[in-house]
Design a protein around this motif. Structure first.
Motif, mmCIF file in Angstrom:
data_model
loop_
_atom_site.group_PDB
_atom_site.id
_atom_site.type_symbol
_atom_site.label_atom_id
_atom_site.label_comp_id
_atom_site.label_asym_id
_atom_site.label_seq_id
_atom_site.Cartn_x
_atom_site.Cartn_y
_atom_site.Cartn_z
ATOM 1 N N GLU A 1 0.824 -1.212 0.000
ATOM 2 C CA GLU A 1 0.000 0.000 0.000
ATOM 3 C C GLU A 1 0.859 1.263 0.000
ATOM 4 O O GLU A 1 0.514 2.254 -0.640
ATOM 5 C CB GLU A 1 -0.927 0.011 1.226
ATOM 6 N N ASN A 2 1.989 1.210 0.711
ATOM 7 C CA ASN A 2 2.905 2.353 0.703
ATOM 8 C C ASN A 2 3.384 2.651 -0.713
ATOM 9 O O ASN A 2 3.379 3.795 -1.156
ATOM 10 C CB ASN A 2 4.131 2.043 1.568
ATOM 11 N N LEU B 1 0.589 3.933 -2.931
ATOM 12 C CA LEU B 1 0.229 5.320 -2.605
ATOM 13 C C LEU B 1 1.166 6.297 -3.312
ATOM 14 O O LEU B 1 0.732 7.280 -3.919
ATOM 15 C CB LEU B 1 0.294 5.536 -1.087
ATOM 16 N N VAL B 2 2.476 6.007 -3.246
ATOM 17 C CA VAL B 2 3.433 6.897 -3.901
ATOM 18 C C VAL B 2 3.201 6.897 -5.413
ATOM 19 O O VAL B 2 3.228 7.950 -6.058
ATOM 20 C CB VAL B 2 4.883 6.499 -3.553
ATOM 21 N N ARG C 1 0.429 6.434 -6.939
ATOM 22 C CA ARG C 1 -0.779 7.216 -7.194
ATOM 23 C C ARG C 1 -0.469 8.707 -7.093
ATOM 24 O O ARG C 1 -0.928 9.506 -7.900
ATOM 25 C CB ARG C 1 -1.842 6.821 -6.173
ATOM 26 N N LEU C 2 0.327 9.084 -6.092
ATOM 27 C CA LEU C 2 0.666 10.497 -5.923
ATOM 28 C C LEU C 2 1.558 11.000 -7.051
ATOM 29 O O LEU C 2 1.657 12.197 -7.295
ATOM 30 C CB LEU C 2 1.342 10.732 -4.571
ATOM 31 N N ARG C 3 2.250 10.078 -7.712
ATOM 32 C CA ARG C 3 3.047 10.486 -8.868
ATOM 33 C C ARG C 3 2.225 10.386 -10.148
ATOM 34 O O ARG C 3 2.773 10.528 -11.252
ATOM 35 C CB ARG C 3 4.327 9.664 -8.964
#
Ligand code: ATP
Ligand code: MG
Lengths: 248, 253
Positions: free
Chosen positions: A93-94, A97-98, A100-102
């Motif tokens: 998930e970590n 998440l990154v 997705r944020l990129r």
């Protein structure tokens, strides 16, 4: 690719950087050495737009860190000195998440590929709170590789890793450079700089006191000389002498 | 970059909602104190209090709901503080994201968590005999006012979350907020209070919010009190937001 000129930074009365200059060429690995408190993390934080310098200028990928911070952030990835991971999420998930944020497509696949590459596949579904220090660090570095930014900052990437994990990280750093990524790393381990870096700079009392390739740095010292050293017997010698098997 | 604001906020909201669902105990601990107050006041002091209404639970509930929010928002400060400490905040700040999305995700998470806590408290109140004939419109009015109140206090909670030096400092700020309803019309009518206390009680935000929610529950006309309540919430929200954003900008520069 990275250029730093006359950079100064103080915390209250403490002058940490007193005019730091260096350049890092595209696709190369640059190691910044320095003792505790020398200001390595301060340099990295300024370059990654988390801190503003008092004087001087710094550019990353052609963008100025002070006036074009957003463009700088598009060009970089930071692995801070202490692993910055979400303890409550799982490793997978970590990473997702990154991704997705990129704003990348298919975060799940990106996460799985990186778990595989950093030997974390089995732990990928577990909460990070259950990870060992080395696993956290590997996850942390994996998170920084997402999105293939042209410049990567690694602040003491192998502190606290076991020898095997260290070699894995070194391998990952070499692969990055081979693909054209510019890497700036700070370290306390001289052998790490020797192993990885194309250029090495030493930060001391707020300035870069030397900057060169390993060969150039070695030439700063007088040539190797031959010394005679009295050899103390090892426990093995003692043992063998007493048992008398081997008369040397 | 701001074109990613919605997407980034959604991604980060997903993250902190997982924090909530994986530690439901934070919801439970948020509701424990208000529920204890409710039990104490209804079953211990309630008989001796002249509230002038048929059911003391019904009289009490609006104030209890505000206490629930006041204790719930300390978790926002706590979570934000942990993000600052763990370095993940800096990781996000060094990425090409809409930077304020990091704060908005925490604020929206607070809203969700507090709404869950409020529902839990209302259910307990129903078990204890709370009844309301309020229609859907009145309930929406109550919900709207509570949402405004939660948002205002959450932005207030962002400030200690960003600046606290210790974990206790991050959550201690909510104690006076929890205490504020005691100096209002939440537990007893204000007209029995001595002069200065009464003046304070009648002119502080909690009283107008509590009175409005109570009128909505009991289907009394809310009068102009509702606008005073809304004005307090919106005013507080704007001031808290401005201070939080200033603190935030100072923190990331
Ligand atoms: N926010 C701060 N406020 C005050 N002083 C600070 C702050 N951050 C760093 N310092 C001081 O600045 C100096 C340089 O710190 P920095 O973290 O850059 O060193 P470093 O070279 O990374 O050290 P280390 O090898 O221990 O990580 C230290 O003396 C440190 O105490
Ligand atoms: Mg450091």
């Amino acid at each position: 690719m990275i250029s730093v000129r006359a950079l100064e930074k103080s915390y209250q009365d403490l002058k940490v950087l007193r005019g730091v200059d260096f350049e890092v060429a595209r696709g190369s690995i640059f190691a910044l050495l320095g003792s505790n408190g020398a200001g390595k993390t301060t340099v990295v934080r300024i370059l990654s737009t988390l801190l503003t310098a008092d004087a001087g200028s710094a550019g990353v990928n052609g963008f100025d860190v002070a006036t074009q911070a957003a463009r700088v952030r598009e060009s970089i990835s930071l692995t801070g000195q202490f692993a910055a991971v979400d303890e409550i999420l799982t490793g997978r998930e970590n990473l997702a998440l990154v991704a997705r944020l990129r704003h990348l497509k298919d975060p799940g696949k990106i996460a799985d590929d990186l778990l595989e590459r950093f030997s974390l596949t089995d732990a990928g579904g577990r909460r990070v709170a259950t990870y060992s220090g080395g696993m956290r660090r590997r996850l942390d570095i994996a998170m920084s590789l997402i999105g293939d930014p042209p410049v990567i900052f690694l602040d003491e990437p192998t502190t606290g890793l076991d020898p095997e994990a260290r070699i894995e990280v070194w391998q990952a750093v070499r692969e990055l450079a081979a693909r054209g990524t510019t890497v700036l790393l700070t370290t306390q381990y001289l052998d790490e700089a020797e192993q990885l870096a194309d250029r090495i700079a030493i930060l001391h009392e707020g300035r870069i006191i030397v900057n060169g390739t390993l060969t150039e740095l070695k030439q700063l010292l007088p040539p190797a000389k031959v010394e005679y050293v009295e050899k103390q017997p090892t426990l093995e010698d003692v043992f063998l002498t007493l048992v008398g098997k081997d008369k040397r | 970059m701001t074109r990613h604001f919605l997407g980034d906020t959604t991604a980060l909201l997903g993250r902190s909602l997982r924090h909530i669902t994986r530690s439901m105990d934070t919801i439970i601990t948020t509701t424990v104190m208000p529920i204890m107050f409710m039990l104490l006041f209804v079953y211990v002091f309630g008989g001796a209090i002249e509230s002038g209404s048929d059911s003391y639970v019904t009289y009490l509930l609006p104030g209890i709901l505000l206490i629930t929010v006041a204790s719930g928002i300390s978790y926002t400060a706590y979570r934000l503080f942990l993000d600052m400490q763990s370095g993940i905040f800096e990781r996000f700040q060094s990425m090409p994201i809409a930077r304020s999305a990091v704060l908005w995700a925490h604020v929206l998470t607070s809203l969700v968590a507090n709404l869950i806590s409020l529902v839990v408290v209302v259910v307990v109140a129903l078990i204890m005999g709370f009844r309301s004939s309020a229609g859907i419109g009145a309930w929406l009015g109550v919900a709207g006012l509570l949402v405004l109140f939660t948002l205002a206090l959450t932005w207030l909670a962002v400030i200690p979350g960003l600046t606290a030096k210790t974990i206790d400092g991050a959550s201690a700020f909510s104690y006076p907020l929890v205490f504020l309803p005691f100096l209002s019309s939440a537990f007893v009518p204000t007209d029995t209070m001595p002069g200065p206390v009464r003046a304070f009680a009648e002119n502080q935000p909690v009283t107008s919010i509590v009175d409005t929610i109570r009128d909505l529950f009991t289907q009394q006309p809310v009068g102009t009190g509702v606008w005073v309540a809304v004005a307090w919430c919106v005013g507080l929200l704007i001031v808290a937001y401005a201070f939080a954003m200033t603190t935030y900008r100072r923190r990331i520069s």
